[in-house]
Write a protein that holds these residues in place. Structure first.
Motif, PDB file in Angstrom:
ATOM      1  N   UNK A 396      32.765  15.000  48.106  1.00  0.00           N
ATOM      2  CA  UNK A 396      33.264  15.849  49.184  1.00  0.00           C
ATOM      3  C   UNK A 396      34.754  16.070  49.018  1.00  0.00           C
ATOM      4  N   UNK A 397      35.160  17.320  49.065  1.00  0.00           N
ATOM      5  CA  UNK A 397      36.573  17.663  48.962  1.00  0.00           C
ATOM      6  C   UNK A 397      37.286  17.225  50.223  1.00  0.00           C
ATOM      7  N   UNK A 398      38.412  16.554  50.076  1.00  0.00           N
ATOM      8  CA  UNK A 398      39.148  16.094  51.247  1.00  0.00           C
ATOM      9  C   UNK A 398      39.610  17.281  52.069  1.00  0.00           C
ATOM     10  N   UNK A 399      39.301  17.219  53.357  1.00  0.00           N
ATOM     11  CA  UNK A 399      39.719  18.317  54.234  1.00  0.00           C
ATOM     12  C   UNK A 399      41.205  18.239  54.506  1.00  0.00           C
ATOM     13  N   UNK A 400      41.817  19.386  54.556  1.00  0.00           N
ATOM     14  CA  UNK A 400      43.241  19.440  54.834  1.00  0.00           C
ATOM     15  C   UNK A 400      43.576  20.756  55.510  1.00  0.00           C
ATOM     16  N   UNK A 401      44.473  20.725  56.448  1.00  0.00           N
ATOM     17  CA  UNK A 401      44.903  21.945  57.135  1.00  0.00           C
ATOM     18  C   UNK A 401      46.378  22.223  56.892  1.00  0.00           C
ATOM     19  N   UNK A 402      46.932  21.583  55.868  1.00  0.00           N
ATOM     20  CA  UNK A 402      48.357  21.741  55.603  1.00  0.00           C
ATOM     21  C   UNK A 402      48.767  23.188  55.361  1.00  0.00           C
ATOM     22  N   UNK A 403      48.030  23.970  54.514  1.00  0.00           N
ATOM     23  CA  UNK A 403      48.439  25.357  54.304  1.00  0.00           C
ATOM     24  C   UNK A 403      48.454  26.174  55.580  1.00  0.00           C
ATOM     25  N   UNK A 404      47.490  25.900  56.480  1.00  0.00           N
ATOM     26  CA  UNK A 404      47.424  26.677  57.711  1.00  0.00           C
ATOM     27  C   UNK A 404      48.613  26.385  58.611  1.00  0.00           C
ATOM     28  N   UNK A 405      49.084  25.131  58.597  1.00  0.00           N
ATOM     29  CA  UNK A 405      50.211  24.759  59.435  1.00  0.00           C
ATOM     30  C   UNK A 405      51.482  25.486  59.011  1.00  0.00           C
ATOM     31  N   UNK A 406      51.638  25.691  57.699  1.00  0.00           N
ATOM     32  CA  UNK A 406      52.859  26.306  57.198  1.00  0.00           C
ATOM     33  C   UNK A 406      52.869  27.832  57.366  1.00  0.00           C
ATOM     34  N   UNK A 407      51.724  28.411  57.733  1.00  0.00           N
ATOM     35  CA  UNK A 407      51.663  29.862  57.885  1.00  0.00           C
ATOM     36  C   UNK A 407      52.242  30.300  59.229  1.00  0.00           C
ATOM     37  N   UNK A 408      52.783  31.516  59.308  1.00  0.00           N
ATOM     38  CA  UNK A 408      53.292  32.002  60.596  1.00  0.00           C
ATOM     39  C   UNK A 408      52.166  32.194  61.584  1.00  0.00           C
ATOM     40  N   UNK A 409      52.499  32.079  62.862  1.00  0.00           N
ATOM     41  CA  UNK A 409      51.487  32.232  63.909  1.00  0.00           C
ATOM     42  C   UNK A 409      51.059  33.693  64.003  1.00  0.00           C
ATOM     43  N   UNK A 410      49.859  33.888  64.545  1.00  0.00           N
ATOM     44  CA  UNK A 410      49.352  35.239  64.760  1.00  0.00           C
ATOM     45  C   UNK A 410      50.193  35.917  65.844  1.00  0.00           C
ATOM     46  N   UNK A 411      50.567  37.177  65.600  1.00  0.00           N
ATOM     47  CA  UNK A 411      51.448  37.887  66.529  1.00  0.00           C
ATOM     48  C   UNK A 411      50.824  39.205  66.959  1.00  0.00           C
ATOM     49  N   UNK A 412      51.440  39.796  67.993  1.00  0.00           N
ATOM     50  CA  UNK A 412      50.972  41.086  68.486  1.00  0.00           C
ATOM     51  C   UNK A 412      51.063  42.138  67.391  1.00  0.00           C
ATOM     52  N   UNK A 413      50.022  42.935  67.257  1.00  0.00           N
ATOM     53  CA  UNK A 413      49.993  43.984  66.249  1.00  0.00           C
ATOM     54  C   UNK A 413      49.354  43.565  64.940  1.00  0.00           C
ATOM     55  N   UNK A 414      49.081  42.265  64.759  1.00  0.00           N
ATOM     56  CA  UNK A 414      48.451  41.814  63.515  1.00  0.00           C
ATOM     57  C   UNK A 414      47.042  42.397  63.398  1.00  0.00           C
ATOM     58  N   UNK A 415      46.687  42.748  62.169  1.00  0.00           N
ATOM     59  CA  UNK A 415      45.362  43.300  61.901  1.00  0.00           C
ATOM     60  C   UNK A 415      44.362  42.160  61.738  1.00  0.00           C
ATOM     61  N   UNK A 416      43.184  42.352  62.280  1.00  0.00           N
ATOM     62  CA  UNK A 416      42.149  41.314  62.281  1.00  0.00           C
ATOM     63  C   UNK A 416      40.935  41.807  61.513  1.00  0.00           C
ATOM     64  N   UNK A 417      40.415  40.940  60.617  1.00  0.00           N
ATOM     65  CA  UNK A 417      39.224  41.275  59.841  1.00  0.00           C
ATOM     66  C   UNK A 417      38.241  40.106  59.905  1.00  0.00           C
ATOM     67  N   UNK A 418      36.980  40.440  60.121  1.00  0.00           N
ATOM     68  CA  UNK A 418      35.937  39.413  60.137  1.00  0.00           C
ATOM     69  C   UNK A 418      35.210  39.414  58.797  1.00  0.00           C
ATOM     70  N   UNK A 419      35.196  38.253  58.128  1.00  0.00           N
ATOM     71  CA  UNK A 419      34.533  38.101  56.839  1.00  0.00           C
ATOM     72  C   UNK A 419      33.275  37.263  57.017  1.00  0.00           C
ATOM     73  N   UNK A 420      32.197  37.703  56.418  1.00  0.00           N
ATOM     74  CA  UNK A 420      30.944  36.951  56.413  1.00  0.00           C
ATOM     75  C   UNK A 420      30.484  36.768  54.973  1.00  0.00           C
ATOM     76  N   UNK A 421      30.146  35.543  54.581  1.00  0.00           N
ATOM     77  CA  UNK A 421      29.600  35.273  53.253  1.00  0.00           C
ATOM     78  C   UNK A 421      28.730  34.021  53.340  1.00  0.00           C
ATOM     79  N   UNK A 422      27.911  33.808  52.318  1.00  0.00           N
ATOM     80  CA  UNK A 422      26.950  32.701  52.316  1.00  0.00           C
ATOM     81  C   UNK A 422      27.265  31.725  51.186  1.00  0.00           C
ATOM     82  N   UNK A 423      27.364  30.448  51.532  1.00  0.00           N
ATOM     83  CA  UNK A 423      27.566  29.366  50.555  1.00  0.00           C
ATOM     84  C   UNK A 423      26.185  28.842  50.170  1.00  0.00           C
ATOM     85  N   UNK A 424      25.835  28.925  48.886  1.00  0.00           N
ATOM     86  CA  UNK A 424      24.472  28.579  48.476  1.00  0.00           C
ATOM     87  C   UNK A 424      24.362  27.198  47.844  1.00  0.00           C
ATOM     88  N   UNK A 425      25.480  26.509  47.577  1.00  0.00           N
ATOM     89  CA  UNK A 425      25.359  25.149  47.037  1.00  0.00           C
ATOM     90  C   UNK A 425      25.618  24.086  48.099  1.00  0.00           C
TER      91      UNK A 425
END
Length: 594
Positions: A396-425
């Motif tokens: 199991x790959x160690x979970x980490x949220x470090x990259x997300x913490x360093x990203x800027x927060x979501x702001x007004x006017x940001x574009x939003x996209x919903x992605x859907x995909x299937x993990x088969x393994x």
């Protein structure tokens, strides 16, 4: 340095420097070249080799363009194009084989230097001097179909690569010591892993036999057939499933039997389907058990007592787990020296395939071990290395949220996209329905981190902000994510099609997410959502229901009010327009009636 490989086809993937096939082949060939020069007479100042490109030849072979580097203090009389040419020639049996690859003996050029190939009668086995150095080393290659290729598995320095190499080498050693050519067998070593053409991984190994081996007894044919006979016609190696048409020993290969025979075998196995079982290799490291040589002697008291104790602990672990209904037993334990005096343990745990119970795979077996050993820290009185557990090569790959913490927060006017995909393994479990569950959080954090790495390397890296997993659902594992982009810093408009293109490119055609999660190629959808607005008020669904009910009640009230007003008006105006005011009428006296 340029040479031609005759048993490597120049496919489009191989010629594309961005493809996984190109990268894998480059690493393997560079590894072989490094081994070659590191054991040559000019090894003192040798640094490294790397493959620059592949190109097709006129007859369908592959030309390799490589660069080999030597240190600045290399004396020119010792290291020059002639000596490099001769060392390559000497260590490839007259420019004929580079480990598993077959070479065109007249194709080698080093900085333009070339020597015409000798006539075919000269490089015989009996007269070539360097053939006596390693006369009984055999290149053994085969494909494992139930082991997914990851970046860690290809990295020779990773713990996953080392663990898988040791497990497979152990199985190969165990195989050959029980064959009719065991007398002079020495050992097998796994050199590298690469992607197979369709699925699974290609394994590159070298199996060695002693100098006193009889050349008529130990040949590429006898080695091939010994492997075949001990793997049920090249179908299983321990817990690994093999591609039955993938075995090559020093380029020797036998075609499999006609496919028309296969249905007969399948039909005879159907009645026994309920009694079949699967074996999983479980390996881990015990940090408070000091390794001794007695652990490798199966008849020693130390081995018997320690192995029996660990087997009992493993049996208790799985018998009280969520997969206890399919668990059979753990057995065949072996020990190896670990780091800093610790002991590496390898065992085989068996589970039956019961049609009425959910199938057990390497992920569920891993998760149950983890959950019943306090996150891989304690097994009974033994202390475990928390990063040492592997089940059939899976970790199991160690979970980490470090990259997300360093990203800027979501702001007004940001574009939003919903992605859907299937993990088969990965298989969906009930825990993935609960966002608070450890397994859900682990996959969520991994996917978010991997998407961040993907888009930060794409042309959308400046506008990308953050990715969040919003839902995991059944169907292998269907993943729904929301990605946010800042349109104000984008060099070009950020559209759903652009996001889809970058995702597709970063996952090698929607196949692998960071070489860890295997994706269904046709599962990707990208949908643009409404941009983020600070003034936007999110109304919960229950609030919407209350609003609808209120409007309905208001309309009903207006209806009844109107009805009441109409009735009142009708009562007030009743008989106001009657011409005859009295039911009996009036008699006018001044009128005479004759």
């Amino acid at each position: 340095m340029v040479f031609i490989i005759t048993n490597l086809a120049p496919t489009a993937s191989l010629l594309s420097s961005s493809s996984a096939v190109h990268k894998s082949a480059s690493k393997i060939i560079a590894y072989q070249l490094n081994n070659l020069f590191s054991s040559s007479n000019i090894k003192r100042t040798f640094s490294t080799c790397r493959v620059q490109s592949f190109s097709p030849t006129n007859v369908g072979n592959t030309k390799v363009n490589a660069i080999c580097i030597f240190r600045n203090d290399s004396p020119t009389e010792e290291v020059n194009k002639v000596t490099v040419y001769h060392q390559f020639q000497l260590n490839t049996k007259g420019i004929s084989t580079l480990e598993t690859y077959l070479l065109d003996s007249n194709s080698l050029f080093v900085n333009g230097y070339h020597e015409p190939a000798p006539v075919p009668t000269i490089p015989s086995v009996m007269t070539t001097p360097n053939m006596q150095a390693k006369p009984f080393d055999f290149n053994v290659t085969f494909i494992i179909t139930n082991l997914a290729l990851t970046a860690n598995l290809q990295d020779s320095t990773s713990s996953l690569h080392k663990s898988a190499s040791k497990i497979i080498a152990y199985q190969l050693n165990k195989l050959f010591v029980t064959t009719n050519i065991k007398r002079t067998f020495s050992s097998c070593e796994v050199l590298a892993f690469s992607a197979a053409k369709l699925s699974g991984i290609s394994v590159y190994a070298v199996c060695s036999f002693r100098i006193d081996s009889n050349p008529q007894e130990v040949t590429k044919v006898t080695v091939y057939r010994a492997f075949r006979d001990k793997t049920k016609s090249i179908s299983t190696l321990g817990s690994y499933s093999l591609d039955s048409d993938s075995l090559y020993v020093n380029a020797y290969h036998e075609s499999i039997s006609s496919p028309t025979e296969r249905p007969i075998v399948i039909m005879t196995q159907i009645p026994n389907e309920g009694t079949r079982h699967i074996d999983l290799n479980v390996t881990f490291t015990i940090s408070n058990l000091t390794f001794t040589n007695d652990f490798q002697n199966f008849n020693s008291p130390s081995y018997k007592s320690t192995s029996s104790h660990i087997i009992n602990l493993l049996n208790k672990l799985y018998r009280r787990s969520k997969i206890k209904k399919t668990f059979l037993n753990c057995k065949s334990i072996s020990f190896r020296p670990g780091k800093q005096g610790s002991t590496d343990v390898e065992t085989l745990c068996s589970f039956q395939t019961n049609p009425t119970v959910e199938k057990v795979d390497k992920v569920t077996a891993y998760n149950e071990f983890r959950d019943n050993t306090e996150k891989v820290t304690a097994l009974g009185s033994y202390s475990l290395n928390s990063n040492s557990l592997f089940v059939n090569g899976y970790q199991e790959l160690e979970s980490t949220t470090t990259p997300a913490v360093s990203l800027p927060a979501v702001k007004e006017g940001d574009l939003t996209f919903e992605l859907n995909f299937t993990i088969i393994n990965r298989n969906f479990t009930e825990a993935l329905n609960d966002p608070a569950a450890t397994e859900y959080q682990s996959i969520s954090a991994n996917v978010s981190r991997m998407l961040t790495g993907l888009f930060k390397k794409s042309s959308l890296k400046n506008s990308y902000r953050i990715a969040k997993v919003t839902r995991l659902s059944r169907g292998s594992v269907k993943c729904t994510c929301t990605c946010y982009f800042n349109p104000n810093v984008a060099n070009e408009p950020v559209t759903a099609e652009k996001v889809r293109t970058e995702f597709d490119a970063g996952t090698n055609g929607t196949n692998w997410l960071e070489n860890f999660y295997q994706l269904h190629g046709d599962s990707l959808t990208v949908e643009a959502k409404e941009p983020i607005s600070a003034n936007k008020i999110e109304i919960p669904y229950w609030g919407i229901i209350l609003i609808v009910l209120g409007v309905f009640l208001l309309l009903m009230l207006l209806f009844f009010l109107g009805l009441l007003i109409a009735l009142c008006l009708k009562r007030k105006l009743h008989a106001s327009y009657d011409v005859m005011q009295h039911p009996s009428g009036f008699y006018f006296l001044h009128q005479k009636l004759n």
